[in-house]
Design an enzyme around this catalytic site. Structure first.
Site, mmCIF file in Angstrom:
data_model
loop_
_atom_site.group_PDB
_atom_site.id
_atom_site.type_symbol
_atom_site.label_atom_id
_atom_site.label_comp_id
_atom_site.label_asym_id
_atom_site.label_seq_id
_atom_site.Cartn_x
_atom_site.Cartn_y
_atom_site.Cartn_z
ATOM 1 N N LYS A 97 0.876 -1.300 0.064
ATOM 2 C CA LYS A 97 0.128 0.005 0.105
ATOM 3 C C LYS A 97 0.909 1.210 0.063
ATOM 4 O O LYS A 97 0.620 2.401 -0.735
ATOM 5 C CB LYS A 97 -1.070 0.089 1.096
ATOM 6 C CG LYS A 97 -2.214 -1.088 1.309
ATOM 7 C CD LYS A 97 -3.083 -0.801 0.070
ATOM 8 C CE LYS A 97 -4.281 -1.800 -0.026
ATOM 9 N NZ LYS A 97 -5.188 -1.259 -1.094
ATOM 10 N N GLU B 95 -9.856 6.018 3.225
ATOM 11 C CA GLU B 95 -10.536 5.005 3.775
ATOM 12 C C GLU B 95 -9.582 3.507 4.011
ATOM 13 O O GLU B 95 -8.394 3.754 3.494
ATOM 14 C CB GLU B 95 -11.768 4.446 2.932
ATOM 15 C CG GLU B 95 -11.172 3.391 1.773
ATOM 16 C CD GLU B 95 -10.182 4.153 0.757
ATOM 17 O OE1 GLU B 95 -9.344 3.207 0.227
ATOM 18 O OE2 GLU B 95 -10.040 5.199 0.585
ATOM 19 N N SER C 107 1.467 -9.456 -0.895
ATOM 20 C CA SER C 107 1.038 -8.344 -0.838
ATOM 21 C C SER C 107 1.148 -7.732 0.579
ATOM 22 O O SER C 107 1.296 -6.710 0.885
ATOM 23 C CB SER C 107 -0.415 -8.032 -1.234
ATOM 24 O OG SER C 107 -1.326 -8.640 -0.353
#
Length: 395
Positions: free
Chosen positions: A89, A111, A376
């Site tokens: 991210k 968010e 991830s």
């Protein structure tokens, strides 16, 4: 065949910008200025420097010896879990935070579901002295309490969302409502969703993943093209980054693994490709879970980061054009695969990433195949879930 966005913000029949009038100025300014800003030398120098010295890129491409022996193929993990903050991210939050600064925006809203995007946003806001507000579903705050603590420790204000299912979709809804009423803020979207140019922006910033895969594989194996690239998919940011530089090369097989929850034949699923239909969600035309009247249906996954009732328009297009093979994994299958990786290779994956690992049990590979799976995120945030399901088993 074109797999990228066109000048109007569409990926084939998906994408676009379906927004309230109150947001049109913000979104149009982004559409107008985004590409010029990120192409500038000052932006690229700042972005690459932070990725290298703060995030810790390039992330390793790790060969899994025991895993490869078990599944009779050559398996590599792209270790996004080793980035600062623990997931992919931050590749996107760094890029968008620099962009927001150049646009003169000093208040960031975001968010988060699993909390990884929230932590990454709070981290770059602390680094760049930006005010930070994070919207998070109350249910997800309980499921991912350690990440809530991390966000608050970094100076972010975490706003509980108590509407709807109290999960990721509802957090996005509240963030958009806040943005409408506070247009001076910058909405830092975490996935390849939302109105154009957000899906394109997030994919661009995450494309560093596939860029590195090519370079690293060339050094390790002597060639830059794997036979398969596999990624889990919810909104689709890590999949977009993993596939990006391979999309126009059909010799590379691309596999995306959706969260089936309790199964695609139940109403407890997040598999938008298998169970969804075409409609508008959070500002773009895409495939989503909805009823016959167009009302968005609740999504379910054991992974808060995949607990979203839609998929990014880029991926909807890739599905329709049959460029990516979409499969699905249940909660139980993901937990099994996550625990297996931990025991075989000493790596505890995030539950989101564990879904991608399920592909090894569902696709037949050749012994000569080179497979890259994007890990991830790391599983620290999910350790209580792993413990709850497997502490009593001799796994």
């Amino acid at each position: 065949m074109n797999f990228f966005v066109d000048k109007d913000g569409f990926y084939g029949e998906f994408g676009g910008s379906f927004i309230p009038e109150m947001l049109s100025n913000n979104v149009r300014k982004l559409q107008k200025e985004y590409k010029n800003i990120i192409k500038s030398c000052s932006f690229q120098n700042s972005y690459r420097e932070i990725l290298k010295n703060f995030v810790g890129r390039p992330s390793p491409l790790f060969f899994c010896k025991k895993y490869s022996a078990k599944y009779k193929a050559k398996i590599f993990l792209k270790r996004e879990d080793l980035n600062h903050t623990g997931s992919h991210k931050i590749n996107n939050t760094v890029g968008q935070a620099i962009l927001a600064n150049k646009l003169g925006k000093k208040k960031i809203i975001a968010e988060t579901g699993a909390g990884q995007h929230g932590v990454a946003t709070a981290t770059v806001c602390a680094l760049m002295d930006l005010e930070c507000l994070i919207f998070m579903g109350e249910k997800d705050m309980h499921r991912q309490s350690s990440n809530v603590i991390r966000m608050k420790s970094l100076g972010a204000r975490v706003i509980p969302v108590i509407s709807g299912e109290k999960t990721l979709k509802d957090a996005v809804n509240e963030a958009i409502r806040y943005w409408i009423n506070n247009p001076e803020s910058y909405y830092l979207i975490g996935s390849t969703v939302g109105p154009h140019p957000y899906p394109q922006m997030v994919a661009d910033f995450q494309s560093i993943i596939s860029e590195e895969i090519k370079n690293q594989l060339k050094k390790i194996e002597g060639f830059y093209k794997p036979n398969y690239v596999i990624a889990c998919i919810g909104g689709g940011s890590n999949a977009a980054g993993s596939f990006y530089h391979f999309l126009n090369d059909r010799s590379v097989n691309l596999i995306a693994v959706e969260a089936a929850g309790l199964g695609v034949k139940t109403n407890k699923t997040a598999a938008s490709i298998f169970c969804g239909t075409k409609g508008v969600l959070h500002g773009s035309m895409t495939l989503l879970l909805q009823d016959k009247d167009g009302q968005v249906l609740p999504a379910h996954s054991i992974s808060p980061g995949l607990d979203y009732p839609g998929i990014g328009p880029m991926h909807s297009n890739l599905f329709v054009k049959k460029r990516v093979n979409f499969i699905h994994a249940t909660d139980k299958e993901a937990l099994d695969s996550g625990c297996e990786l931990a025991r075989l290779e000493g790596i505890i994956p995030a539950l989101e990433s564990a879904h991608a690992l399920v592909a090894l049990k569902k696709v037949v590979f050749k012994e000569s195949d080179v497979i890259v799976i994007t890990l991830s995120g790391r599983g620290d945030k999910d350790i209580d879930v792993y413990d709850k399901f497997y502490s009593k088993l001799n796994y």
